[in-house]
Motif scaffolding. Structure first.
Motif, PDB file in Angstrom:
ATOM      1  N   THR A  24       0.834  -1.203   0.000  1.00  0.00           N
ATOM      2  CA  THR A  24       0.000   0.000   0.000  1.00  0.00           C
ATOM      3  C   THR A  24       0.860   1.241   0.000  1.00  0.00           C
ATOM      4  N   GLN A  25       1.894   1.248   0.858  1.00  0.00           N
ATOM      5  CA  GLN A  25       2.786   2.400   0.906  1.00  0.00           C
ATOM      6  C   GLN A  25       3.516   2.589  -0.412  1.00  0.00           C
ATOM      7  N   ALA A  26       3.958   1.491  -1.011  1.00  0.00           N
ATOM      8  CA  ALA A  26       4.681   1.583  -2.280  1.00  0.00           C
ATOM      9  C   ALA A  26       3.791   2.151  -3.366  1.00  0.00           C
ATOM     10  N   GLU A  27       2.518   1.674  -3.402  1.00  0.00           N
ATOM     11  CA  GLU A  27       1.607   2.177  -4.411  1.00  0.00           C
ATOM     12  C   GLU A  27       1.341   3.657  -4.221  1.00  0.00           C
ATOM     13  N   GLN A  28       1.264   4.091  -2.947  1.00  0.00           N
ATOM     14  CA  GLN A  28       1.059   5.506  -2.685  1.00  0.00           C
ATOM     15  C   GLN A  28       2.240   6.317  -3.199  1.00  0.00           C
ATOM     16  N   GLY A  29       3.460   5.818  -2.960  1.00  0.00           N
ATOM     17  CA  GLY A  29       4.650   6.528  -3.411  1.00  0.00           C
ATOM     18  C   GLY A  29       4.703   6.627  -4.916  1.00  0.00           C
ATOM     19  N   VAL A  30       4.383   5.509  -5.618  1.00  0.00           N
ATOM     20  CA  VAL A  30       4.398   5.509  -7.066  1.00  0.00           C
ATOM     21  C   VAL A  30       3.335   6.433  -7.621  1.00  0.00           C
ATOM     22  N   TRP A  59      17.832  15.320  -7.572  1.00  0.00           N
ATOM     23  CA  TRP A  59      18.064  15.692  -8.955  1.00  0.00           C
ATOM     24  C   TRP A  59      18.022  14.483  -9.870  1.00  0.00           C
ATOM     25  N   PHE A  60      17.863  13.287  -9.300  1.00  0.00           N
ATOM     26  CA  PHE A  60      17.885  12.077 -10.103  1.00  0.00           C
ATOM     27  C   PHE A  60      16.561  11.891 -10.828  1.00  0.00           C
ATOM     28  N   HIS A  61      16.659  11.535 -12.098  1.00  0.00           N
ATOM     29  CA  HIS A  61      15.461  11.298 -12.895  1.00  0.00           C
ATOM     30  C   HIS A  61      14.880   9.933 -12.551  1.00  0.00           C
ATOM     31  N   GLY A  62      13.539   9.855 -12.451  1.00  0.00           N
ATOM     32  CA  GLY A  62      12.877   8.593 -12.164  1.00  0.00           C
ATOM     33  C   GLY A  62      12.964   8.158 -10.726  1.00  0.00           C
ATOM     34  N   VAL A  63      13.446   9.024  -9.839  1.00  0.00           N
ATOM     35  CA  VAL A  63      13.639   8.695  -8.423  1.00  0.00           C
ATOM     36  C   VAL A  63      12.789   9.647  -7.578  1.00  0.00           C
ATOM     37  N   PHE A  64      12.192   9.123  -6.507  1.00  0.00           N
ATOM     38  CA  PHE A  64      11.374   9.962  -5.648  1.00  0.00           C
ATOM     39  C   PHE A  64      11.459   9.461  -4.201  1.00  0.00           C
ATOM     40  N   PRO A  65      11.370  10.378  -3.235  1.00  0.00           N
ATOM     41  CA  PRO A  65      11.437   9.993  -1.823  1.00  0.00           C
ATOM     42  C   PRO A  65      10.101   9.465  -1.330  1.00  0.00           C
ATOM     43  N   LEU A  66      10.155   8.565  -0.359  1.00  0.00           N
ATOM     44  CA  LEU A  66       8.968   8.032   0.283  1.00  0.00           C
ATOM     45  C   LEU A  66       8.873   8.558   1.719  1.00  0.00           C
ATOM     46  N   GLN A  67       7.696   8.461   2.293  1.00  0.00           N
ATOM     47  CA  GLN A  67       7.472   9.020   3.623  1.00  0.00           C
ATOM     48  C   GLN A  67       8.326   8.370   4.701  1.00  0.00           C
ATOM     49  N   ASN A  68       8.683   7.106   4.499  1.00  0.00           N
ATOM     50  CA  ASN A  68       9.425   6.376   5.532  1.00  0.00           C
ATOM     51  C   ASN A  68      10.941   6.534   5.404  1.00  0.00           C
ATOM     52  N   GLY A  69      11.397   7.451   4.551  1.00  0.00           N
ATOM     53  CA  GLY A  69      12.826   7.687   4.412  1.00  0.00           C
ATOM     54  C   GLY A  69      13.488   6.857   3.338  1.00  0.00           C
ATOM     55  N   LEU A  70      12.755   5.922   2.736  1.00  0.00           N
ATOM     56  CA  LEU A  70      13.308   5.121   1.644  1.00  0.00           C
ATOM     57  C   LEU A  70      13.084   5.858   0.320  1.00  0.00           C
ATOM     58  N   GLY A  72      11.904   5.449  -3.920  1.00  0.00           N
ATOM     59  CA  GLY A  72      11.275   4.687  -4.980  1.00  0.00           C
ATOM     60  C   GLY A  72      11.873   5.054  -6.322  1.00  0.00           C
ATOM     61  N   ALA A  73      11.691   4.175  -7.299  1.00  0.00           N
ATOM     62  CA  ALA A  73      12.147   4.439  -8.666  1.00  0.00           C
ATOM     63  C   ALA A  73      11.100   3.909  -9.629  1.00  0.00           C
ATOM     64  N   GLN A  74      10.974   4.564 -10.776  1.00  0.00           N
ATOM     65  CA  GLN A  74      10.028   4.119 -11.791  1.00  0.00           C
ATOM     66  C   GLN A  74      10.506   4.577 -13.160  1.00  0.00           C
ATOM     67  N   ILE A  75      10.002   3.887 -14.182  1.00  0.00           N
ATOM     68  CA  ILE A  75      10.301   4.244 -15.565  1.00  0.00           C
ATOM     69  C   ILE A  75       8.995   4.177 -16.337  1.00  0.00           C
ATOM     70  N   ASN A  76       8.617   5.282 -16.951  1.00  0.00           N
ATOM     71  CA  ASN A  76       7.360   5.337 -17.700  1.00  0.00           C
ATOM     72  C   ASN A  76       6.179   4.832 -16.873  1.00  0.00           C
ATOM     73  N   SER A  77       6.100   5.287 -15.624  1.00  0.00           N
ATOM     74  CA  SER A  77       5.023   4.904 -14.692  1.00  0.00           C
ATOM     75  C   SER A  77       5.085   3.436 -14.279  1.00  0.00           C
ATOM     76  N   ALA A  88      21.046   4.124  -5.000  1.00  0.00           N
ATOM     77  CA  ALA A  88      20.625   2.796  -5.450  1.00  0.00           C
ATOM     78  C   ALA A  88      19.400   2.894  -6.344  1.00  0.00           C
ATOM     79  N   ALA A  89      18.476   3.782  -6.006  1.00  0.00           N
ATOM     80  CA  ALA A  89      17.299   3.991  -6.842  1.00  0.00           C
ATOM     81  C   ALA A  89      17.696   4.574  -8.192  1.00  0.00           C
ATOM     82  N   ALA A  90      18.676   5.483  -8.190  1.00  0.00           N
ATOM     83  CA  ALA A  90      19.147   6.088  -9.444  1.00  0.00           C
ATOM     84  C   ALA A  90      19.814   5.037 -10.331  1.00  0.00           C
ATOM     85  N   ARG A  91      20.588   4.127  -9.725  1.00  0.00           N
ATOM     86  CA  ARG A  91      21.212   3.051 -10.510  1.00  0.00           C
ATOM     87  C   ARG A  91      20.146   2.144 -11.119  1.00  0.00           C
TER      88      ARG A  91
END
Length: 294
Positions: A24-30, A59-70, A72-77, A88-91
């Motif tokens: 649930t948290q991951a889906e919220q972050g995405v 500044w990393f593309h496709g990377v975003f912070p989550l509420q718990n300090g971790l 997330g990463a995504q490509i084309n949604s 690690a998310a940027a890699r």
């Protein structure tokens, strides 16, 4: 290829943490990332309407912070998982983009003597298997195992270091234009550097020039290098003449070194400014491939 066999992987790495947070948290972050890749704020579920959570900027593309300090990463949604660190998310984003787009994307991190072999590794698998390995944290352990087994440079290394913040220039994204592995002739003729065929399309905006022009490149340390770019019609090719000898000597280039040329954009300025960068990877030897994806 039997993808079920290919998907087998070691336990997830220390930086990847796809199973640490709930789905649930991951889906919220995405979901937030789809609306705004770098959200200006997120509301904590326990403090909704009371206090804003202000994540650190990235500044990393496709990377975003989550509420718990971790992170997330995504490509084309498409979600790529959750990671312990921003780098690690940027890699993960860069690895996913390569299997998805080839070299036609802007990278978060500069290529290194480790990541330059990723195309050979990814050629063994389907895109689906690569994405699944990234999500479950097995991509980098599998890749390191591949390097140790197939690449002569890493046979006797005690550890393989994936790209770090040392391979980042804050606010810059990089697209590889072309590369050239130095041959003996490139080392013997130090005042002339013949560019590979791919350079013709990269510099096509200069094709109409009647004479040579000077082009400026920056290196990792932000030092400026200026080369005179000349075009030869028969056979059609570009070459660097004046200025190249200085770079060659300063960098102490040798046979098998790979010279990389990037176009980069500076996200800290708007509209984004596009410039050129040059980088060197030392003495890379190609992996001995035993099988390839069909």
């Amino acid at each position: 290829m039997d993808t079920s066999k290919s998907a087998e992987a070691p336990q997830q790495s220390g930086e990847a943490a796809s199973s640490i947070i709930s789905s649930t948290q991951a889906e919220q972050g995405v979901s937030m990332a789809q609306q705004n890749e770098v959200p200006s704020h997120l509301i904590s579920s326990s403090q909704a309407g009371q206090q804003e959570f202000a994540p650190p900027p990235t500044w990393f593309h496709g990377v975003f912070p989550l509420q718990n300090g971790l992170w997330g990463a995504q490509i084309n949604s498409i979600p790529l998982g959750t990671f312990m660190t921003e780098i690690a998310a940027a890699r993960a984003y860069d690895s996913a983009c390569h299997i998805h787009f080839g070299n036609t994307f802007f990278r978060n991190l500069l290529l290194t003597n480790v990541t330059i072999h990723e195309p050979s590794f990814q050629s063994l698998y389907t895109s689906e298997v690569i994405f699944n390995m990234i999500r479950d944290g097995s991509y980098e352990p599998n890749y390191i195992h591949f390097l140790c087994k197939n690449c002569p440079n890493f046979h006797y290394c005690e550890s393989v270091v994936m790209p770090t913040l040392l391979d980042v220039k804050k606010g810059f994204l990089f697209k590889e234009m072309f590369r050239k592995e130095l041959l003996l002739i490139d080392v013997e003729i130090q005042n002339l550097f013949i560019l590979p065929h791919e350079a013709i399309s990269c510099f096509e905006s200069f094709n109409s020039n009647t004479g040579p022009i000077w082009i400026e490149f920056k290196d990792r340390t932000n030092q400026s290098w200026k080369f005179k770019l000349c075009f030869v019609h028969t056979p059609p090719q570009y070459m660097f003449t004046e200025g190249w000898n200085n770079f060659f000597k300063e960098m102490e280039l040798c046979v098998n070194d790979i010279v990389l040329f990037y176009q980069y954009k500076d996200q800290q300025n708007f509209p984004h400014r596009f410039s050129y960068m040059i980088d060197v990877i030392r003495g890379v030897r190609s992996p001995r491939m035993q099988r390839r994806r069909r």
